[in-house]
Scaffold this motif. Structure first.
Motif, mmCIF file in Angstrom:
data_model
loop_
_atom_site.group_PDB
_atom_site.id
_atom_site.type_symbol
_atom_site.label_atom_id
_atom_site.label_comp_id
_atom_site.label_asym_id
_atom_site.label_seq_id
_atom_site.Cartn_x
_atom_site.Cartn_y
_atom_site.Cartn_z
ATOM 1 N N PRO A 1 0.794 -1.235 0.000
ATOM 2 C CA PRO A 1 0.000 0.000 0.000
ATOM 3 C C PRO A 1 0.828 1.288 0.000
ATOM 4 C CG PRO A 1 -0.124 -1.067 2.143
ATOM 5 C CD PRO A 1 0.621 -1.993 1.239
ATOM 6 N N PHE A 2 2.050 1.300 0.465
ATOM 7 C CA PHE A 2 2.816 2.546 0.555
ATOM 8 C C PHE A 2 3.372 2.990 -0.800
ATOM 9 C CE2 PHE A 2 3.127 0.734 4.864
ATOM 10 C CZ PHE A 2 2.393 1.708 5.512
ATOM 11 N N VAL A 3 3.748 2.061 -1.621
ATOM 12 C CA VAL A 3 4.256 2.405 -2.955
ATOM 13 C C VAL A 3 3.352 1.776 -4.016
ATOM 14 C CG1 VAL A 3 6.653 2.764 -2.311
ATOM 15 C CG2 VAL A 3 5.857 0.449 -2.804
ATOM 16 N N ALA A 4 2.062 1.796 -3.738
ATOM 17 C CA ALA A 4 1.095 1.071 -4.554
ATOM 18 C C ALA A 4 1.048 1.547 -6.001
ATOM 19 C CB ALA A 4 -0.282 1.164 -3.932
ATOM 20 N N SER A 5 1.093 2.838 -6.219
ATOM 21 C CA SER A 5 0.896 3.319 -7.589
ATOM 22 C C SER A 5 2.018 2.875 -8.515
ATOM 23 C CB SER A 5 0.759 4.835 -7.602
ATOM 24 O OG SER A 5 1.942 5.437 -7.116
ATOM 25 N N ASN A 6 3.254 2.986 -8.085
ATOM 26 C CA ASN A 6 4.371 2.576 -8.949
ATOM 27 C C ASN A 6 4.373 1.076 -9.207
ATOM 28 O OD1 ASN A 6 5.283 5.192 -9.077
ATOM 29 N ND2 ASN A 6 6.705 4.959 -7.365
ATOM 30 N N TRP A 7 4.233 0.314 -8.146
ATOM 31 C CA TRP A 7 4.248 -1.139 -8.288
ATOM 32 C C TRP A 7 3.025 -1.637 -9.053
ATOM 33 C CZ3 TRP A 7 7.857 -4.773 -6.937
ATOM 34 C CH2 TRP A 7 8.966 -4.287 -6.247
ATOM 35 N N ALA A 8 1.878 -1.084 -8.772
ATOM 36 C CA ALA A 8 0.654 -1.522 -9.444
ATOM 37 C C ALA A 8 0.705 -1.204 -10.935
ATOM 38 C CB ALA A 8 -0.565 -0.873 -8.802
ATOM 39 N N MET A 9 1.187 -0.031 -11.296
ATOM 40 C CA MET A 9 1.270 0.328 -12.714
ATOM 41 C C MET A 9 2.289 -0.538 -13.442
ATOM 42 S SD MET A 9 -0.198 2.101 -14.739
ATOM 43 C CE MET A 9 -0.237 3.111 -16.155
ATOM 44 N N ALA A 10 3.430 -0.762 -12.826
ATOM 45 C CA ALA A 10 4.444 -1.614 -13.449
ATOM 46 C C ALA A 10 3.929 -3.043 -13.620
ATOM 47 C CB ALA A 10 5.720 -1.602 -12.615
ATOM 48 N N THR A 11 3.260 -3.547 -12.605
ATOM 49 C CA THR A 11 2.699 -4.896 -12.685
ATOM 50 C C THR A 11 1.646 -4.978 -13.776
ATOM 51 O OG1 THR A 11 3.098 -5.210 -10.327
ATOM 52 C CG2 THR A 11 1.549 -6.710 -11.372
ATOM 53 N N PHE A 12 0.784 -3.973 -13.843
ATOM 54 C CA PHE A 12 -0.244 -3.942 -14.886
ATOM 55 C C PHE A 12 0.388 -3.992 -16.282
ATOM 56 C CE2 PHE A 12 -2.297 -1.031 -17.923
ATOM 57 C CZ PHE A 12 -3.417 -1.792 -18.228
ATOM 58 N N LEU A 13 1.393 -3.162 -16.513
ATOM 59 C CA LEU A 13 2.026 -3.120 -17.833
ATOM 60 C C LEU A 13 2.723 -4.426 -18.178
ATOM 61 C CD1 LEU A 13 3.487 0.489 -17.835
ATOM 62 C CD2 LEU A 13 1.578 -0.375 -19.170
ATOM 63 N N VAL A 14 3.470 -4.970 -17.244
ATOM 64 C CA VAL A 14 4.230 -6.199 -17.519
ATOM 65 C C VAL A 14 3.285 -7.383 -17.744
ATOM 66 C CG1 VAL A 14 5.807 -7.881 -16.479
ATOM 67 C CG2 VAL A 14 6.318 -5.451 -16.343
ATOM 68 N N ILE A 15 2.303 -7.547 -16.877
ATOM 69 C CA ILE A 15 1.382 -8.678 -16.985
ATOM 70 C C ILE A 15 0.499 -8.551 -18.226
ATOM 71 C CG2 ILE A 15 -0.537 -9.888 -15.873
ATOM 72 C CD1 ILE A 15 2.127 -10.414 -14.536
ATOM 73 N N SER A 16 0.004 -7.353 -18.504
ATOM 74 C CA SER A 16 -0.843 -7.163 -19.691
ATOM 75 C C SER A 16 -0.068 -7.442 -20.973
ATOM 76 C CB SER A 16 -1.388 -5.738 -19.737
ATOM 77 O OG SER A 16 -2.281 -5.513 -18.697
ATOM 78 N N THR A 17 1.131 -6.920 -21.067
ATOM 79 C CA THR A 17 1.938 -7.135 -22.270
ATOM 80 C C THR A 17 2.304 -8.608 -22.429
ATOM 81 O OG1 THR A 17 2.836 -4.913 -22.057
ATOM 82 C CG2 THR A 17 4.033 -6.440 -23.471
ATOM 83 N N GLY A 18 2.736 -9.226 -21.356
ATOM 84 C CA GLY A 18 3.087 -10.643 -21.422
ATOM 85 C C GLY A 18 1.909 -11.522 -21.763
ATOM 86 N N SER A 19 0.765 -11.232 -21.173
ATOM 87 C CA SER A 19 -0.444 -11.998 -21.448
ATOM 88 C C SER A 19 -0.884 -11.835 -22.897
ATOM 89 C CB SER A 19 -1.548 -11.551 -20.508
ATOM 90 O OG SER A 19 -2.741 -12.223 -20.773
ATOM 91 N N TRP A 20 -0.807 -10.624 -23.413
ATOM 92 C CA TRP A 20 -1.199 -10.383 -24.804
ATOM 93 C C TRP A 20 -0.262 -11.102 -25.775
ATOM 94 C CZ3 TRP A 20 1.080 -7.707 -28.957
ATOM 95 C CH2 TRP A 20 0.238 -7.508 -30.042
ATOM 96 N N MET A 21 1.037 -11.048 -25.505
ATOM 97 C CA MET A 21 2.000 -11.722 -26.381
ATOM 98 C C MET A 21 1.805 -13.236 -26.360
ATOM 99 S SD MET A 21 5.385 -9.428 -25.652
ATOM 100 C CE MET A 21 6.430 -10.263 -26.807
ATOM 101 N N LEU A 22 1.535 -13.794 -25.201
ATOM 102 C CA LEU A 22 1.295 -15.230 -25.084
ATOM 103 C C LEU A 22 0.032 -15.631 -25.834
ATOM 104 C CD1 LEU A 22 2.896 -17.372 -23.453
ATOM 105 C CD2 LEU A 22 1.034 -17.287 -21.817
ATOM 106 N N CYS A 23 -1.015 -14.837 -25.723
ATOM 107 C CA CYS A 23 -2.260 -15.120 -26.428
ATOM 108 C C CYS A 23 -2.070 -15.031 -27.944
ATOM 109 C CB CYS A 23 -3.347 -14.151 -25.965
ATOM 110 S SG CYS A 23 -4.957 -14.457 -26.690
ATOM 111 N N GLN A 24 -1.346 -14.020 -28.399
ATOM 112 C CA GLN A 24 -1.078 -13.888 -29.833
ATOM 113 C C GLN A 24 -0.282 -15.075 -30.363
ATOM 114 O OE1 GLN A 24 -2.078 -11.567 -32.156
ATOM 115 N NE2 GLN A 24 -3.456 -10.897 -30.536
ATOM 116 N N LYS A 25 0.701 -15.526 -29.607
ATOM 117 C CA LYS A 25 1.504 -16.682 -30.018
ATOM 118 C C LYS A 25 0.637 -17.933 -30.099
ATOM 119 C CE LYS A 25 5.560 -19.446 -28.857
ATOM 120 N NZ LYS A 25 4.977 -20.606 -29.459
ATOM 121 N N THR A 26 -0.261 -18.112 -29.128
ATOM 122 C CA THR A 26 -1.158 -19.262 -29.132
ATOM 123 C C THR A 26 -2.069 -19.232 -30.354
ATOM 124 O OG1 THR A 26 -1.124 -19.296 -26.728
ATOM 125 C CG2 THR A 26 -2.905 -20.488 -27.791
ATOM 126 N N LYS A 27 -2.618 -18.071 -30.664
ATOM 127 C CA LYS A 27 -3.487 -17.949 -31.841
ATOM 128 C C LYS A 27 -2.717 -18.194 -33.135
ATOM 129 C CE LYS A 27 -7.259 -15.090 -30.318
ATOM 130 N NZ LYS A 27 -8.264 -16.116 -30.585
#
Length: 79
Positions: free
Chosen positions: A23-49
């Motif tokens: 909770p103390f550094v939530a914005s930085n960690w949450a945004m970084a996690t969102f970007l990394v997970i979203s990008t990785g998930s999208w790339m994995l889905c595209q590769k599967t398709k």
């Protein structure tokens, strides 16, 4: 675009999860996690398709063409 919705939802959920855990550094960690997970998930889905499309394309091209038989028992004609 395919896979965008599921990738963004996965990224949002993981970003919220990290934001709750840290909770103390939530914005930085949450945004970084969102970007990394979203990008990785999208790339994995595209590769599967792409792999699925390649398998379907190979299966369609490797089977011999079908011919129709006539009702009177003669050989089928090829055009």
């Amino acid at each position: 675009m395919p896979c965008v919705r599921s990738s963004l939802l996965t990224g949002i959920a993981s970003g919220v999860g990290v934001g709750v855990i840290r909770p103390f550094v939530a914005s930085n960690w949450a945004m970084a996690t969102f970007l990394v997970i979203s990008t990785g998930s999208w790339m994995l889905c595209q590769k599967t398709k792409r792999d699925e499309f390649t398998r379907i394309h190979y299966a369609m091209n490797s089977t011999p063409p079908r011919t129709l038989k006539k009702d009177n028992g003669t050989e089928p004609q090829h055009d």
